[in-house]
Design an enzyme around this catalytic site. Structure first.
Site: not given
Ligand code: PEP
Ligand code: MG
Length: 907
Positions: A26, A96, A105, A107, A344, A466, A645, A791, A793, A858, A878
């Site tokens: 502001k 303000r 809103g 503060m 803003r 708000h 898996r 991967s 987990g 993953c 990835y």
């Molecule tokens: C993990 O542990 O991150 C995973 C992907 O396997 P799960 O969630 O099936 O245990």
């Molecule tokens: Mg797991």
């Protein structure tokens, strides 16, 4: 001497728009507008550094602040031609808050400061309007008392000042505050001062004392509960602090040629390039944002005050040109003169954010990278939001269940039970219901209730109230300003003007896109984007948003370097994943393929097998079922990589719990109930997450791995013979040693060879592992001698690294967040210090042994923008996330790539 205060009010302003960290959004923009020559009431900004200092040292201020403040006050007095505390023509001030990003809103604010028993007469004289002056004074006393003197309401939260106002209205037989005469208001002033006295406090009569009291209160409000909750929800660090803006008052309530309004340079709900806003004549700013009166649309101002309207249109253009973004402005008209009070960057829905960013590229305001960086990736979850089933909605209309219409403040459709308070909303949610929070007007105190609700309904307040702002930003479905409704908190009902009464706990449905409110339930359906991309039942041309979404995703894909895959277990999910841009499947949890009535029975037979022959028979039955699932997946994914898996969860999770189920199962598979009960008991584990799961299963029962591998390879051969490419990647879960991988790999390789020989075909495949245990990360080099891919987990890696059970963290994690032990839940955003360190180390060591080893994550973190940024920075190949988060992941990966390139360029 360090500079703690920056002045604004003319082109000589000392701040500017780049000083947001110091002056708050502001303050920085007020200074910028002043420099641009806009009419900004003069004032000054006390920096965020002072906030941090004074909150740390219990109200103490840095040396030199007092002197700088009196110099700044003199600057303001000079520009405005008025004196603070003057008997004749007193300068009045507002105080303000203003943090780096706006916290609408959350503060405190004090207005009309500088009034006392002497200056009030000066104001009466200079304005020539006694009613207005007394009204300003009574408002000031109330605000000052509540904010600076901490005079609170009773147990029910009713303010003692509001009580007096109500009493007076009753006594005088008035309906609205606006009907009070000057004498009535003068009497209120005396009564208010009395309330302050009775509470054992003193209303300060010297303007200086009022000013310092207000400054202190606003700095302190950075640490009030609702500001803290808001910061948590929006990941705003506490150490940013707020600036304080002290500014000359201009009055929108000084008569019929005065007024106040708020506007957006483009429509914040749709992104349409229309000037969009609301105003009220003879009102103060708070009246518009707090939603006490429902304001008029800004286009009407074109007729009511054409010169003001065209001035605003001019500033609208200049602001967009200067800030290159959609801006949200507040203005006041005082006796026919326009004053700009705030500008803003405007908050907007995801749909508007996408449209505005892409339009602004077309208009030459910004480039593509800036457009991509503009959109909050997390906000993209809104565009897959539901709408009402049109058939059910029509039916509801025919049944005249459309009980009211308000403003379409937050798009999407929601159905739930009515909660009339934040507490009730939280209670209903806990009991498992979807909730609609219904309030006369929401206050920032309702934020906890808002958070757990599907939607919010208010009787008062405009699109820019708000409530509407915060709900939109949280992606809540909301209908505001529904004036024909009355929420009766005492008896727990909502009455509809001339119509029915609904009870707390009854169902109600909101259409936040049209503003309609319906009694009862209405089925909801997926959004435009959902229907085009996933259901394929809507033509692209019929959607305004779709072309913008398509461009955004295309630009993201062209920009990102990180791959994006999906966690999908079944062909149906894989289809959704592909539609939303998955490049492959990063995790198919095969145990999820067994959910479903027919399959689970056979799995149970396998688990309960008392010898290997019986298990083999059960596995034989499972084989074709698994094979069908894999065939489906391969067909959908058409040669894109699929990580399958091997079986992971503890076996006892697949066993029945209820007595009837156990008895039925005993009958079906021909063993006795006591035998089953005994087996269930023996499979029970004290800590199943660290028990007989993951590859431990395949190590002890290699025939399970063999059957799964056979199903995968047979399916691959069948689909390959159909002319569709297949590329399976078989993943071994929860491994802690390279020996486990070696042993499982041998079973898999043997099976592959058998199937390929029989089918007279040779297909490429890979075998890799999950890194889910600290030991696996610590010996990643060794793991990589066997594993062809990794991967992470991160769900299990977080649970095992932190020693926090992912299923039981709910009881204490919120408190860990409250006490700042974690900035964000480690199960949502990767804990970079601990888990992140293991990931970096394992990636490095894995690559040292196997140079081109493909590595991704993953766990749930794969769809979290902050974690995605981390994965990009450390060079993973990835991320894999749930299908519905793919748009978020694609954009977040593009943003990560842009940031990464900028860092490299700067180095
Ligand atoms: C993990 O542990 O991150 C995973 C992907 O396997 P799960 O969630 O099936 O245990
Ligand atoms: Mg797991």
């Amino acid at each position: 001497m360090q500079k703690y205060i920056y002045n604004f009010g003319a082109k000589s302003a000392t701040g500017n728009a780049t000083l947001k960290n110091l002056l708050g959004g502001k303050g920085a923009n007020l200074a910028e507008m002043a420099r641009m020559g806009f009419p900004v009431p003069a004032g000054f900004t006390i920096t965020t550094e002072v906030c941090t200092f004074t909150n740390r040292f219990n109200g103490k201020y840095p040396d030199g602040l007092k002197k700088q403040l009196s110099e700044s006050l003199a600057y303001v007095e000079k520009i405005m031609g008025k004196k603070f505390g003057d008997k004749k023509n007193p300068l009045l001030l507002s105080v303000r808050s203003g943090a780096r990003t706006s916290m609408p809103g959350m503060m405190d604010t004090v207005l009309n400061l500088g009034l006392n028993d002497i200056t009030i007469h000066g104001l009466i004289e200079s304005s020539g309007n006694a009613r207005f002056a007394w009204d300003a004074y009574r408002r000031f006393i109330q605000m000052y008392a509540e904010v600076a003197l901490d005079i609170k309401g009773d147990i029910k939260g009713v303010s003692p000042f509001e009580k007096i106002i109500d009493q007076q209205k009753k006594e005088k037989n008035l309906q609205f505050d606006t009907e009070f005469t000057a004498e009535d208001l003068q009497q209120l002033v005396a009564l208010f001062i009395d309330v302050v006295k009775k509470s054992g406090k003193e209303f300060p009569q010297t303007p200086e004392e009022q000013l310092w009291g207000s400054i202190r209160a606003v700095f302190k409000s950075w640490m009030n509960e609702r500001a803290i909750i808001y910061r948590q929800i929006n990941s705003i660090p506490e150490n940013w602090g707020t600036a304080v803006n002290v500014q000359s008052m201009v009055f929108g309530n000084s008569g019929e040629t005065s007024g106040t309004g708020v506007a957006f340079t483009r429509d914040p709900a749709t992104g349409e390039n229309d000037f969009y806003g609301e105003y009220l004549f003879n009102a103060q700013g708070e009246d518009v944002v707090a939603g006490v009166r429902t304001p008029h649309r800004i286009s009407r101002l074109g007729k009511a005050a054409p010169h003001i309207y065209s001035e605003l249109i001019e500033y609208r253009a200049q602001l967009e040109k200067r800030f290159k973004d959609m801006m949200d402005i507040e203005f006041t008209i005082e006796n026919g003169k326009l004053w700009m009070l705030q500008a803003r960057v405007g908050k907007r829905t995801a749909a508007a954010a996408i449209k505005i960013a892409i339009d602004m590229v077309g208009e030459g305001f910004i480039d593509r990278e800036t457009a991509l960086m503009r959109i909050d990736a997390e906000q993209l979850n809104q565009i897959l939001r539901p709408v009402f089933d049109p058939v059910e909605k029509k039916k509801a209309m025919a049944e005249k269940r459309n009980i009211a219409k308000g403003l379409n403040a937050g798009p999407g459709a929601a159905t739930g039970v009515i909660a009339l308070s934040a507490e009730k909303a939280e209670q209903f949610k806990k009991e498992g219901s979807d909730v609609i929070l219904a309030r006369m007007e929401t206050s920032p105190d309702d934020i906890g209730g808002l958070k757990v609700s599907e939607g919010v309904l208010t009787a008062r307040g405009g699109m820019t109230s708000h409530a509407a702002l915060v709900a939109r930003q949280m992606g809540k479905i909301s209908v505001a300003g529904c004036e024909s409704l009355h929420m009766n908190y005492e008896d727990g009902t909502i009455t509809v003007e001339g119509g029915i009464t609904l009870k707390e706990g009854d169902f109600i449905s909101l259409d936040g896109t049209t503003g309609e409110v319906f009694a009862g339930k209405i089925k909801t359906l997926p959004s435009d984007i959902h229907r085009i991309l996933i259901d394929g039942e809507l033509d692209e041309k019929e959607s305004d948003l779709y072309p913008y979404f398509r461009d955004l995703m295309q630009w993201s894909d062209e920009t990102r370097t990180l791959g994006v895959r999906a966690n999908a277990d079944l062909p149906e999910q894989a289809k959704i994943a592909l539609a939303l841009g998955a490049e492959g499947i990063g995790l198919c949890r095969t145990e999820h393929m067994f959910f479903g009535k027919d399959k689970i029975k056979t799995v149970r037979e396998m688990i309960l097998a008392t010898d290997s022959k019986i298990r083999k028979e059960a596995l034989e039955k499972l084989l074709p079922l698994q094979r069908e699932d894999f065939i489906g997946l391969f067909r959908v994914m058409k040669g894109r990589p699929i990580i399958i898996r091997l079986l992971d969860p503890p076996l006892h999770e697949f066993l029945p719990e209820k007595k009837e189920e156990i008895e039925a199962l005993a009958r079906e598979i021909g063993i006795t109930t006591p035998e089953i009960l005994h087996k269930i008991e023996s499979l029970g584990e004290a800590n199943p997450m660290l028990g007989f799961r993951g590859c431990r299963l395949g190590i002890v029962h290699p025939d399970i791995t063999q059957t799964q591998a056979r199903a995968i390879f047979e399916a691959a051969c069948i689909v390959s013979k159909e002319g569709i490419k297949v590329y399976p990647e078989i993943m071994i879960p929860l491994a802690l040693s390279s020996d486990e991988i070696r042993l499982q790999k041998e079973v898999i390789a043997r099976t592959a060879k058998k199937v390929f020989t029989k089918e007279k075909i040779e297909l490429a495949y890979k075998t890799g592992t999950m890194i889910e245990l600290p030991r696996a990360a610590l010996i990643a080099g060794e793991m990589a001698t066997e594993a062809e891919f990794f991967s992470f987990g991160t769900n299990d890696l977080t649970q095992t690294t932190l020693g926090i059970s992912r299923d039981d963290a709910g009881d204490f994690l919120p408190e860990y967040l409250n006490q700042h032990i974690f900035k964000a839940s480690p199960f949502k955003t990767i804990d970079q210090k601990g888990v992140g360190r293991l990931i970096i180390m394992a990636t490095k060591e894995g690559r040292a042994v196997r140079k081109n080893i493909h590595i991704g994550i993953c766990g749930e973190h794969g769809g979290d923008p902050d974690s995605i940024k981390f994965c990009n920075e450390i060079g993973l190949n990835y991320v894999s996330c749930s299908p519905y988060r793919l748009p978020i992941a694609r954009l977040a990966a593009a943003q990560a790539a842009i940031i990464h390139r900028k860092i490299l360029a700067a180095a």
